[in-house]
Design a protein around this motif. Structure first.
Motif, mmCIF file in Angstrom:
data_model
loop_
_atom_site.group_PDB
_atom_site.id
_atom_site.type_symbol
_atom_site.label_atom_id
_atom_site.label_comp_id
_atom_site.label_asym_id
_atom_site.label_seq_id
_atom_site.Cartn_x
_atom_site.Cartn_y
_atom_site.Cartn_z
ATOM 1 N N CYS A 15 63.004 47.921 40.320
ATOM 2 C CA CYS A 15 62.135 46.762 40.555
ATOM 3 C C CYS A 15 60.726 47.194 40.925
ATOM 4 O O CYS A 15 60.536 48.076 41.751
ATOM 5 N N GLN A 16 59.775 46.529 40.288
ATOM 6 C CA GLN A 16 58.368 46.627 40.715
ATOM 7 C C GLN A 16 58.049 45.256 41.296
ATOM 8 O O GLN A 16 58.122 44.242 40.598
ATOM 9 N N CYS A 17 57.715 45.224 42.608
ATOM 10 C CA CYS A 17 57.524 43.924 43.265
ATOM 11 C C CYS A 17 56.054 43.516 43.217
ATOM 12 O O CYS A 17 55.179 44.367 43.320
ATOM 13 N N ASN A 18 55.834 42.204 43.078
ATOM 14 C CA ASN A 18 54.474 41.665 42.992
ATOM 15 C C ASN A 18 53.908 41.346 44.368
ATOM 16 O O ASN A 18 54.671 41.070 45.303
ATOM 17 N N ARG B 280 56.409 43.307 52.233
ATOM 18 C CA ARG B 280 55.809 44.616 52.513
ATOM 19 C C ARG B 280 55.701 44.783 54.024
ATOM 20 O O ARG B 280 55.667 43.794 54.781
ATOM 21 N N PHE C 299 55.500 41.134 48.113
ATOM 22 C CA PHE C 299 56.953 41.260 48.117
ATOM 23 C C PHE C 299 57.347 42.732 48.032
ATOM 24 O O PHE C 299 56.587 43.582 47.554
ATOM 25 N N SER C 300 58.538 43.042 48.500
ATOM 26 C CA SER C 300 58.958 44.447 48.560
ATOM 27 C C SER C 300 60.481 44.506 48.631
ATOM 28 O O SER C 300 61.153 43.468 48.642
ATOM 29 N N CYS D 153 63.153 43.172 45.645
ATOM 30 C CA CYS D 153 61.958 42.346 45.905
ATOM 31 C C CYS D 153 62.274 41.148 46.803
ATOM 32 O O CYS D 153 61.517 40.177 46.857
ATOM 33 N N CYS E 134 68.175 47.258 39.097
ATOM 34 C CA CYS E 134 67.262 46.100 39.243
ATOM 35 C C CYS E 134 68.045 44.905 39.756
ATOM 36 O O CYS E 134 68.196 43.896 39.048
ATOM 37 N N ARG F 85 58.816 37.165 41.997
ATOM 38 C CA ARG F 85 58.734 38.194 43.057
ATOM 39 C C ARG F 85 58.613 39.600 42.481
ATOM 40 O O ARG F 85 58.046 40.479 43.112
ATOM 41 N N GLY F 86 59.135 39.792 41.269
ATOM 42 C CA GLY F 86 59.039 41.147 40.716
ATOM 43 C C GLY F 86 59.660 41.227 39.343
ATOM 44 O O GLY F 86 60.162 40.236 38.821
ATOM 45 N N CYS G 179 65.321 41.428 40.249
ATOM 46 C CA CYS G 179 64.070 41.674 41.024
ATOM 47 C C CYS G 179 63.367 40.365 41.389
ATOM 48 O O CYS G 179 62.157 40.359 41.637
#
Ligand SMILES: O=C1C=c2cc(C(=O)O)[nH]c2=CC1=O
Ligand SMILES: [Cu+2]
Length: 509
Positions: free
Chosen positions: A72-75, A87, A78-79, A83, A18, A35-36, A29
């Protein structure tokens, strides 16, 4: 495969990857700016097909849990592995600006555009990947003999593209002295063929955009459905002409004759259980249409083959494998005839284009070493995108959730991409979701016999009607003219008649 920052002994032992996009503490992230966040990775748990019977033996099962279980899980838009990116199809500091690149026919590029593309490939072949490194051992040997060093290596951007394809098709190591198991392929012979290669190209395109500092850079495509036995892109201003001195080599006038391949030591990988590393070995081998032992692969696919495959209505059919019939995916991949019927001796479309190259480009574990692979696959992806757009409205566009070969279920994280990306995320129309579109003139369907007969009948009827009309007019004109021929006489008589009338009327008064 994994970010350089994550493959430390501590990182691997923790199972957490992360990183922060800013490098600041407490910003994993990009959490400090929303962002994530760092979360547990979910991996596909649905049953896979019977092709792979060795569950528990391969690091690629339930990818990427053997290596990492948190990332990381991006919101929102974001990617990226930290993050720090946008995307696909978005750009700008807040990732709220749409950007679409156009993938064009390489043969329609100007001389300067062709040169720029060839130069960009050369730069990608030389430039070390800024973020990702590759493992050169299976997980159980990843910490090296001293237990401290980790068995990862730097690799160039283009060689990373080659390595990911190799890693996805490599055999399952069954232990010393045992035959490696070859009935496994995480990127071919299943529904994931189209989604895996789509992300494979997207990653290369994004890496090259970053390398060039040009967000508008797009990979071109090779329309290989031209029939015949000529490789029209095998010229020195493009992917390299045939060598004058070596039928299986590339002309020394082409930069690609200087390229060296990776992942050739298959014997070693399969007997010692090692994994391809970044060491380059031999030149690219290529002999288009030269496989005289296999006449079927001495020709390229025909335009009609693309038309036929686009008309298939079902994305994939059980067993969702290289033996499937009436499956668009198995047909575009090239294990079925273009009309959809499976036939073990057939090789068409994508597979035929690979085998036509008759060298490095036709060996699955090596093929991306020949850069024609990129253009061959962008065209394959263009056919996939066209099929999606033509059939999505019909509601028959269904990607299997389970019982596909291992790696090919809809929710499976595609091996060995990072950050984890599922087949489902690539099963979308590219222009609206992935930030690229194709500039293609699709061949139109040839008329069927019955259509030709109908058209001929209509044409004959029309001709008869027109000719009849013309004759009718001619006859009427002729009779009118002959009437016209009498006119002076008629006129004279009419004049005399009028004179007589006048005299008669005067005498009456
Ligand atoms: O690189 C590849 C080589 C291939 C050969 C066949 C075949 O049908 O024999 N299929 C291939 C796919 C590839 O990606
Ligand atoms: Cu492939």
């Amino acid at each position: 495969q994994f970010p350089r920052q994550c493959v430390t002994p501590e990182g691997l032992q923790s199972g957490t990857c992360c990183p922060s996009p800013t490098g600041l503490p407490n910003d994993e992230c990009g959490s400090s700016t929303g962002r994530g966040q760092c979360v547990s990775i979910t991996a596909d748990r649905r049953p896979h097909g019977p092709q792979y019977p060795h569950d528990g033996r391969d690091d690629r099962e339930r990818w990427p849990l053997r290596f990492f279980n948190r990332t990381c899980q991006c919101n929102g838009n974001f990617s990226g592995f930290n993050c720090g990116r946008c995307r696909h199809g978005l750009t700008g500091p807040n990732c709220d600006q749409r950007v679409t690149v156009v993938r064009r026919n390489v043969m329609q590029m100007s001389a300067d555009e062709k040169r720029a593309f060839v130069d960009a490939l050369g730069q990608a072949k030389r430039t070390v990947h800024p973020d990702l490194v590759i493992c050169t051992r299976r997980y159980q040997e990843i910490f090296g003999p001293d237990g401290a060093s980790v068995q990862f290596e730097n690799i160039t951007i283009y060689n990373y593209f080659v390595w990911t394809h190799y890693y996805s098709v490599s055999k399952t190591y069954m232990g010393q002295g045992q035959q490696s198991f070859g009935g496994v392929d995480f990127s071919h012979e299943g529904p994931g063929f189209v989604t895996w290669h789509r992300y494979h190209l997207l990653q290369l395109e994004r890496d090259m955009q970053d390398m060039l500092g040009d967000p508008s850079f797009a990979l071109p495509y090779w329309n290989f459905a031209i029939g015949g036995s000529e490789c029209d892109i095998c010229t020195d201003d493009l992917l390299g002409a045939r060598s004058s001195f070596d039928t299986n080599g590339i002309s020394s006038n082409s930069v690609f004759s200087q390229w060296r391949v990776i992942c050739e030591s298959v014997e070693e990988y399969e007997t010692l259980g090692t994994i391809c590393n970044s060491t380059e070995t031999n030149p690219i081998r290529r002999n288009p249409a030269g496989n005289v032992a296999r006449p079927m692969v001495q020709r390229l696919p025909d335009p009609q083959d693309v038309i036929d495959c686009l008309e298939l209505n079902t994305f994939d059919t059980p067993p969702y494998y290289s033996t499937s019939s009436q499956s668009f995916r198995n047909t575009v991949e090239g294990y079925s005839a273009p009309q959809g019927n499976y036939d073990p001796v057939v090789r068409s479309l994508h597979n035929l284009a690979h085998l036509f190259l008759n060298g490095t480009g036709g060996q699955t574990h090596l093929s991306p070493n020949d850069p024609i692979f990129v253009l061959l696959h962008t065209f394959t992806d263009a056919i996939f995108d066209e099929w999606l757009q033509r059939h999505t409205a019909a509601g028959t566009v269904v990607y299997p959730e389970e019982n596909a070969p291992i790696g090919h279920n809809r929710e499976f994280n595609m091996v060995p991409f990072w950050p984890p990306v599922r087949n489902a995320e690539m099963f979308v129309a590219a222009p609206d979701n992935l930030g690229y579109t194709y500039e293609v003139q699709w061949p139109t369907r040839a008329y069927t016999i019955s259509e030709i007969i109908t058209i001929a009948i209509v044409a004959v009827v029309l001709i008869v009607a027109v000719v009849g009309g013309v004759i009718g007019c001619a006859v009427r004109a002729r009779s009118y003219r002959s009437a016209e021929g009498l006119e002076p006489l008629l006129g004279e008589q009419f004049r005399r008649y009028s004179e007589d009338e006048r005299h008669a009327s005067q005498s009456v008064v």
